[in-house]
Design a protein around this motif. Sequence first.
Motif, PDB file in Angstrom:
ATOM      1  N   LEU A  83       0.848  -1.197   0.000  1.00 46.79           N
ATOM      2  CA  LEU A  83       0.000   0.000   0.000  1.00 46.79           C
ATOM      3  C   LEU A  83       0.882   1.245   0.000  1.00 46.79           C
ATOM      4  CD1 LEU A  83      -2.580  -1.189   2.688  1.00 46.79           C
ATOM      5  CD2 LEU A  83      -2.875  -1.198   0.196  1.00 46.79           C
ATOM      6  N   VAL A  84       1.011   1.869  -1.151  1.00 44.92           N
ATOM      7  CA  VAL A  84       1.866   3.053  -1.291  1.00 44.92           C
ATOM      8  C   VAL A  84       1.079   4.275  -0.831  1.00 44.92           C
ATOM      9  CG1 VAL A  84       3.338   4.371  -2.834  1.00 44.92           C
ATOM     10  CG2 VAL A  84       2.957   1.931  -3.259  1.00 44.92           C
TER      11      VAL A  84
ATOM     12  N   THR B 166      -9.670   1.590  -3.612  1.00 48.33           N
ATOM     13  CA  THR B 166      -8.971   1.980  -4.835  1.00 48.33           C
ATOM     14  C   THR B 166      -7.666   1.204  -4.934  1.00 48.33           C
ATOM     15  OG1 THR B 166      -7.818   3.811  -3.725  1.00 48.33           O
ATOM     16  CG2 THR B 166      -9.966   4.292  -4.715  1.00 48.33           C
ATOM     17  N   ARG B 167      -7.012   1.293  -6.076  1.00 44.01           N
ATOM     18  CA  ARG B 167      -5.766   0.579  -6.313  1.00 44.01           C
ATOM     19  C   ARG B 167      -4.782   1.483  -7.051  1.00 44.01           C
ATOM     20  NH1 ARG B 167      -8.202  -1.997  -3.351  1.00 44.01           N
ATOM     21  NH2 ARG B 167      -8.719  -4.235  -3.347  1.00 44.01           N
ATOM     22  N   GLY B 168      -3.513   1.120  -6.944  1.00 43.14           N
ATOM     23  CA  GLY B 168      -2.473   1.782  -7.726  1.00 43.14           C
ATOM     24  C   GLY B 168      -2.369   3.277  -7.492  1.00 43.14           C
ATOM     25  N   VAL B 169      -2.268   4.017  -8.586  1.00 47.93           N
ATOM     26  CA  VAL B 169      -2.077   5.456  -8.498  1.00 47.93           C
ATOM     27  C   VAL B 169      -3.279   6.136  -7.857  1.00 47.93           C
ATOM     28  CG1 VAL B 169      -3.038   5.950 -10.784  1.00 47.93           C
ATOM     29  CG2 VAL B 169      -1.337   7.497  -9.799  1.00 47.93           C
ATOM     30  N   TYR B 170      -4.461   5.540  -7.969  1.00 48.95           N
ATOM     31  CA  TYR B 170      -5.647   6.125  -7.352  1.00 48.95           C
ATOM     32  C   TYR B 170      -5.538   6.069  -5.824  1.00 48.95           C
ATOM     33  CZ  TYR B 170      -7.390   5.625 -12.090  1.00 48.95           C
ATOM     34  OH  TYR B 170      -7.536   5.694 -13.456  1.00 48.95           O
ATOM     35  N   PHE B 171      -4.967   4.976  -5.309  1.00 46.70           N
ATOM     36  CA  PHE B 171      -4.758   4.878  -3.863  1.00 46.70           C
ATOM     37  C   PHE B 171      -3.745   5.921  -3.405  1.00 46.70           C
ATOM     38  CE2 PHE B 171      -2.451   3.207  -0.176  1.00 46.70           C
ATOM     39  CZ  PHE B 171      -3.498   2.987   0.706  1.00 46.70           C
ATOM     40  N   ILE B 172      -2.679   6.100  -4.178  1.00 48.24           N
ATOM     41  CA  ILE B 172      -1.679   7.111  -3.838  1.00 48.24           C
ATOM     42  C   ILE B 172      -2.319   8.491  -3.766  1.00 48.24           C
ATOM     43  CG2 ILE B 172       0.435   8.257  -4.608  1.00 48.24           C
ATOM     44  CD1 ILE B 172       1.243   5.631  -5.941  1.00 48.24           C
TER      45      ILE B 172
ATOM     46  N   ALA C 145      -8.797   7.344  12.890  1.00 51.11           N
ATOM     47  CA  ALA C 145      -8.788   8.157  11.666  1.00 51.11           C
ATOM     48  C   ALA C 145      -8.304   7.342  10.476  1.00 51.11           C
ATOM     49  CB  ALA C 145      -7.903   9.392  11.862  1.00 51.11           C
ATOM     50  N   ALA C 146      -7.271   6.510  10.706  1.00 49.13           N
ATOM     51  CA  ALA C 146      -6.762   5.656   9.630  1.00 49.13           C
ATOM     52  C   ALA C 146      -7.814   4.645   9.187  1.00 49.13           C
ATOM     53  CB  ALA C 146      -5.497   4.939  10.086  1.00 49.13           C
ATOM     54  N   ALA C 147      -8.567   4.102  10.154  1.00 51.91           N
ATOM     55  CA  ALA C 147      -9.611   3.134   9.805  1.00 51.91           C
ATOM     56  C   ALA C 147     -10.703   3.791   8.963  1.00 51.91           C
ATOM     57  CB  ALA C 147     -10.202   2.535  11.074  1.00 51.91           C
ATOM     58  N   LEU C 148     -11.116   5.003   9.341  1.00 55.11           N
ATOM     59  CA  LEU C 148     -12.162   5.700   8.583  1.00 55.11           C
ATOM     60  C   LEU C 148     -11.680   6.049   7.173  1.00 55.11           C
ATOM     61  CD1 LEU C 148     -13.588   8.090  11.336  1.00 55.11           C
ATOM     62  CD2 LEU C 148     -14.661   6.035  10.377  1.00 55.11           C
ATOM     63  N   ILE C 149     -10.453   6.542   7.081  1.00 55.49           N
ATOM     64  CA  ILE C 149      -9.898   6.868   5.763  1.00 55.49           C
ATOM     65  C   ILE C 149      -9.713   5.592   4.941  1.00 55.49           C
ATOM     66  CG2 ILE C 149      -7.817   7.711   4.590  1.00 55.49           C
ATOM     67  CD1 ILE C 149      -7.590   9.809   6.818  1.00 55.49           C
ATOM     68  N   GLY C 150      -9.284   4.515   5.610  1.00 57.61           N
ATOM     69  CA  GLY C 150      -9.077   3.254   4.911  1.00 57.61           C
ATOM     70  C   GLY C 150     -10.352   2.672   4.331  1.00 57.61           C
TER      71      GLY C 150
ATOM     72  N   LEU D 153      -8.352  -7.445   6.123  1.00 56.24           N
ATOM     73  CA  LEU D 153      -6.942  -7.581   6.483  1.00 56.24           C
ATOM     74  C   LEU D 153      -6.168  -6.310   6.156  1.00 56.24           C
ATOM     75  CD1 LEU D 153      -6.272 -11.236   5.304  1.00 56.24           C
ATOM     76  CD2 LEU D 153      -6.223 -10.401   7.662  1.00 56.24           C
ATOM     77  N   ARG D 154      -6.430  -5.743   4.989  1.00 59.25           N
ATOM     78  CA  ARG D 154      -5.770  -4.487   4.623  1.00 59.25           C
ATOM     79  C   ARG D 154      -6.193  -3.351   5.544  1.00 59.25           C
ATOM     80  NH1 ARG D 154      -5.706  -4.490  -2.029  1.00 59.25           N
ATOM     81  NH2 ARG D 154      -3.507  -5.084  -2.215  1.00 59.25           N
ATOM     82  N   LEU D 155      -7.469  -3.318   5.896  1.00 59.67           N
ATOM     83  CA  LEU D 155      -7.958  -2.265   6.775  1.00 59.67           C
ATOM     84  C   LEU D 155      -7.327  -2.376   8.155  1.00 59.67           C
ATOM     85  CD1 LEU D 155      -9.894   0.127   7.131  1.00 59.67           C
ATOM     86  CD2 LEU D 155     -11.665  -1.507   7.808  1.00 59.67           C
TER      87      LEU D 155
END
Length: 320
Positions: free
Chosen positions: A54-55, A106-112, A95-100, A205-207
């Motif tokens: 996760l970039v 999303t994936r890739g550049v959209y996640f960035i 805050a990280a959980a809500l943003i996550g 798991l990612r969250l």
Amino acid sequence: MQRWLPWAAFALLAVFPLLAPLLGLDYYINFVRRALVFALAAASLNFILGYGGLVALGHMGFVGVGAYTLVALADAGQTSAWLMWPAAMGVAGGAAALIGLVALRTRGVYFIMITLAFAQMLYFVAVALRAYGGDDGYNLMERPQFGLGLDSTHEPTFYWVVLALCVAVMLLLNRATTSRFGHALMGIRDNETRMQAMGFPVFRLRLAAFALAGALAGLAGALLVSHNSFVSPQIMHWTQSATLVVMVVIGGVGRRWGGPVGAAVWIGLEEVVKLHTEYWHLPLGVLLIAIVFLAPKGLASLLERRQPKAAALHPREALP
């Protein structure tokens, strides 16, 4: 050698406050303590970047959330570090959980880009907090108290507390990456479709990893404002997040000690180069280019190259 080298480094760091006054290096107690805080933040980013793929280009936003949580509690009259620091972790992790919940769809550049956008939103929220200084920042009137007979104003004591927390965090992350959770996270990084087909709850798991990394970043933020006795929204700007990514790249993405090694090298060289030129970004940029070509897996991988058997046990290669 690979097993005992980190413990030797921690032992050297532990005795440094005792040796520094004898060598006339009292200033560097605070300097090394600051490097330890950034090592903690870089390690938390490396957990999701190296092991989860996760970039995130907004990780310093969670550092800022932790810092401002401590400021809010201090402004309300709270003084106990053992309440303020866990609270900073909890708020930053939340805050990280809500943003996550949004960003991880999303994936890739959209996640960035979406993590960058959220980080900038947090930055402007901090600028708008006039009660805590707004753009001018906030001066902490009193350092959080440790109790238990420990004096938080005694610089070596505070140094040892920060070092102990860094050791605890590194042990936690090491355990997480070698556990079933860590192996599943690396499997998702390598082949998300296969892991979904095998029945793994990929999103959850990612969250969980994203929230854990955010909570540890919040702890780093609380330690940083305790160290500086000052915080400003600038800590949450996207350029600071980019610098944190560079630290991880220098140390080694997905390497157990990549975050701490990268933070130590970047902050140490920044301090040295600033003594000779105000254009310190240029030589550090050259260093980054050199590492990309000479040690593409990061500086932490150099020892593993010399110890091929130990390198084979690295969690990155643990999956079949």
